[in-house]
Design a protein around this motif. Structure first.
Motif, PDB file in Angstrom:
ATOM      1  N   ILE A   1      11.934  34.366  -0.826  1.00 48.98           N
ATOM      2  CA  ILE A   1      11.849  35.374  -2.005  1.00 48.98           C
ATOM      3  C   ILE A   1      11.433  36.755  -1.328  1.00 48.98           C
ATOM      4  O   ILE A   1      11.909  37.915  -1.670  1.00 48.98           O
ATOM      5  N   GLU A   2      10.427  36.886  -0.291  1.00 50.74           N
ATOM      6  CA  GLU A   2       9.916  37.955   0.354  1.00 50.74           C
ATOM      7  C   GLU A   2      11.141  38.519   1.045  1.00 50.74           C
ATOM      8  O   GLU A   2      11.333  39.710   1.069  1.00 50.74           O
ATOM      9  N   ASP A   3      12.264  37.891   1.450  1.00 51.21           N
ATOM     10  CA  ASP A   3      13.150  38.320   2.376  1.00 51.21           C
ATOM     11  C   ASP A   3      14.206  39.150   1.368  1.00 51.21           C
ATOM     12  O   ASP A   3      14.680  40.148   1.730  1.00 51.21           O
ATOM     13  N   ARG A   4      14.381  38.335   0.246  1.00 47.48           N
ATOM     14  CA  ARG A   4      15.187  38.781  -0.765  1.00 47.48           C
ATOM     15  C   ARG A   4      14.684  40.343  -1.509  1.00 47.48           C
ATOM     16  O   ARG A   4      15.570  41.274  -1.680  1.00 47.48           O
ATOM     17  N   ILE A   5      13.413  40.420  -1.640  1.00 48.47           N
ATOM     18  CA  ILE A   5      12.838  41.298  -2.414  1.00 48.47           C
ATOM     19  C   ILE A   5      12.859  42.713  -1.160  1.00 48.47           C
ATOM     20  O   ILE A   5      13.232  43.598  -1.467  1.00 48.47           O
ATOM     21  N   SER A   6      12.658  42.406   0.071  1.00 49.11           N
ATOM     22  CA  SER A   6      12.958  43.213   1.079  1.00 49.11           C
ATOM     23  C   SER A   6      14.430  43.931   1.034  1.00 49.11           C
ATOM     24  O   SER A   6      14.671  45.178   1.368  1.00 49.11           O
ATOM     25  N   GLY A   7      15.470  42.799   1.221  1.00 49.14           N
ATOM     26  CA  GLY A   7      16.756  43.365   1.054  1.00 49.14           C
ATOM     27  C   GLY A   7      17.002  44.305  -0.329  1.00 49.14           C
ATOM     28  O   GLY A   7      17.862  45.310  -0.123  1.00 49.14           O
ATOM     29  N   LEU A   8      16.686  43.929  -1.329  1.00 43.25           N
ATOM     30  CA  LEU A   8      16.874  44.624  -2.594  1.00 43.25           C
ATOM     31  C   LEU A   8      16.220  46.002  -2.551  1.00 43.25           C
ATOM     32  O   LEU A   8      16.972  46.904  -3.049  1.00 43.25           O
TER      33      LEU A   8
END
Length: 420
Positions: free
Chosen positions: A168-175
């Motif tokens: 989730i943290e990686d996804r937030i960072s990418g978004l």
């Protein structure tokens, strides 16, 4: 085609001491549930001095909710406040059904309504940020193991939890990276607008007060040839995307009108944070038109919520016109337009001229009344002024065209050599 059956929901709210707007808040929760296509079949309310830290409600009231679930054959319980991760976990354990809160409902509506890539990214970031702390305990039924740091020596429950969290943290960072690019594009658009010296006027207000209807009324009256109508519907959060339209008035004064997402009480902090780049349109406006639903008996409370949200966005120092809308639904004598207030019916296009007059007084303060004598061989300047200034009179003299006009200060300075 077989129609999908709606989920049946029970609404639950706690009325704390001296809470004035509780009934309206519960009515709003009902409308939010409807907007999410949930069928509300019952309601439970409890008066408390403070929320129960573990269960939100008192344990006796939870048993009443359980009985109501069985009686109404419902499968969702919706709570009127944002629940903590432990409250959700505890309530799901007892109620054995889907438990959601006001924040999730609003996030779901935003997810359904988001059309542009930017809005979709913003909503997904908000949803993931809401989910992150609520991962705690999801792996409790799996094995847990103490020991040294790192994933290697952890039990399967903790390992899965850590992996989910990192995902989730990686996804937030990418978004957020993708959003940064879109935000940069939006900022460039705003810079270009500022260079053109056109005032930017933003429509703000509570959700469903008629901002989009007002914008379409302005387009119809002053730019009827344009087909750039914005979406309008009598429902919460009909508009999420920021729409910008150019409005040219009969006296050649132009401004950009911006329609923004509506506000609501208890608007989730994650959403304000995620939509900050869109809402910056408001913070950078030259003038705000605060659209108020005059037919709503709680309009003063809605004004208060909007003002608080504007303050959070750093937009509380911008000049404001209050446009009291939906006067066609009110059976009282409508007051006359005042210094910063106007009474309108956007649906019937009534009071729009009064609104435009107020806009003229507040947004076009840098206009100059003057006379210019333009030589006959400078026809391009006469043509420009005809399109971009208010021409009061035109006289054809021996040495050129004598024009009495009102124009932008910038144009006055540009053509100062012709001023008489």
């Amino acid at each position: 085609m077989e129609q999908k059956q709606k989920q049946k929901a029970i609404l639950v709210g706690v009325k704390l001491n001296n809470q004035q707007d509780f009934t309206d808040s519960m009515e709003e929760l009902f409308n939010l549930a409807n907007a999410c296509d949930l069928e509300v079949v019952g309601e439970k309310i409890q008066k408390l001095n403070g929320l129960n830290i573990s269960y939100y409600l008192g344990t006796g009231k939870i048993q009443e909710v359980l009985a109501l679930l069985a009686e109404k054959n419902a499968n969702v319980v919706i709570f009127n406040d944002e629940l903590s991760p432990s409250q959700i976990r505890n309530l799901e354990g007892i109620l054995e059904c889907r438990v959601i809160d006001r924040t999730v409902l609003i996030l779901d509506i935003f997810a359904q309504r988001a059309k542009t890539r930017e809005a979709q990214l913003q909503v997904e970031v908000a949803k993931l940020q809401y989910m992150l702390p609520r991962l705690i305990g999801q792996g409790e039924s799996l094995g847990r193991q103490g020991g040294s740091s790192g994933l290697k020596n952890r039990g399967s429950g903790e390992t899965k939890l850590e992996l989910d969290r990192r995902k989730i943290e990686d996804r937030i960072s990418g978004l957020n990276k993708e959003l940064e690019t879109l935000v940069a594009q939006r900022q460039n658009q705003r810079k270009k607008r500022k260079k053109k010296e056109i005032p930017v006027i933003a429509l703000v207000g509570y959700t469903n007060t008629g901002k989009s209807t007002l914008m379409n009324a302005m387009i119809d009256l002053f730019n009827p040839s344009t087909e750039k109508q914005v979406f309008e519907k009598d429902m919460l959060f009909a508009t999420l995307e920021t729409s910008v339209r150019s409005i040219k008035l009969p006296d050649n004064k132009s401004f950009l009108l911006t329609d923004t997402v509506g506000f609501i009480s208890k608007l989730p902090h994650h959403l304000i944070k995620a939509f900050r780049s869109t809402l910056e349109e408001v913070a950078e406006a030259d003038l705000l038109i605060h659209v108020v639903d005059y037919s709503n008996h709680q309009y003063n409370q809605q004004i208060k919520v909007t003002r608080e949200t504007l303050k959070e966005l750093g937009a509380d120092n911008i000049p404001v016109i209050y446009a009291y809308n939906k006067t066609d639904l009110v059976n009282v004598e409508i007051p006359k337009a005042a210094e910063d207030c106007v009474y309108i019916s956007a649906k019937r296009k009534e009071g729009i001229v009064d609104l435009v007059n107020l806009i003229g007084q507040k947004a076009f303060t840098d206009y100059v009344h003057c006379k210019m004598l333009i030589p006959y061989d400078k026809g391009n300047i006469v043509s420009y002024l005809n399109d971009n200034a208010t021409i009061k009179s035109t006289l054809y003299e021996g040495s050129g065209v004598l024009i009495s006009l009102e124009c932008k200060e910038a144009d006055y300075e540009r053509y100062q050599q012709y001023v008489t």
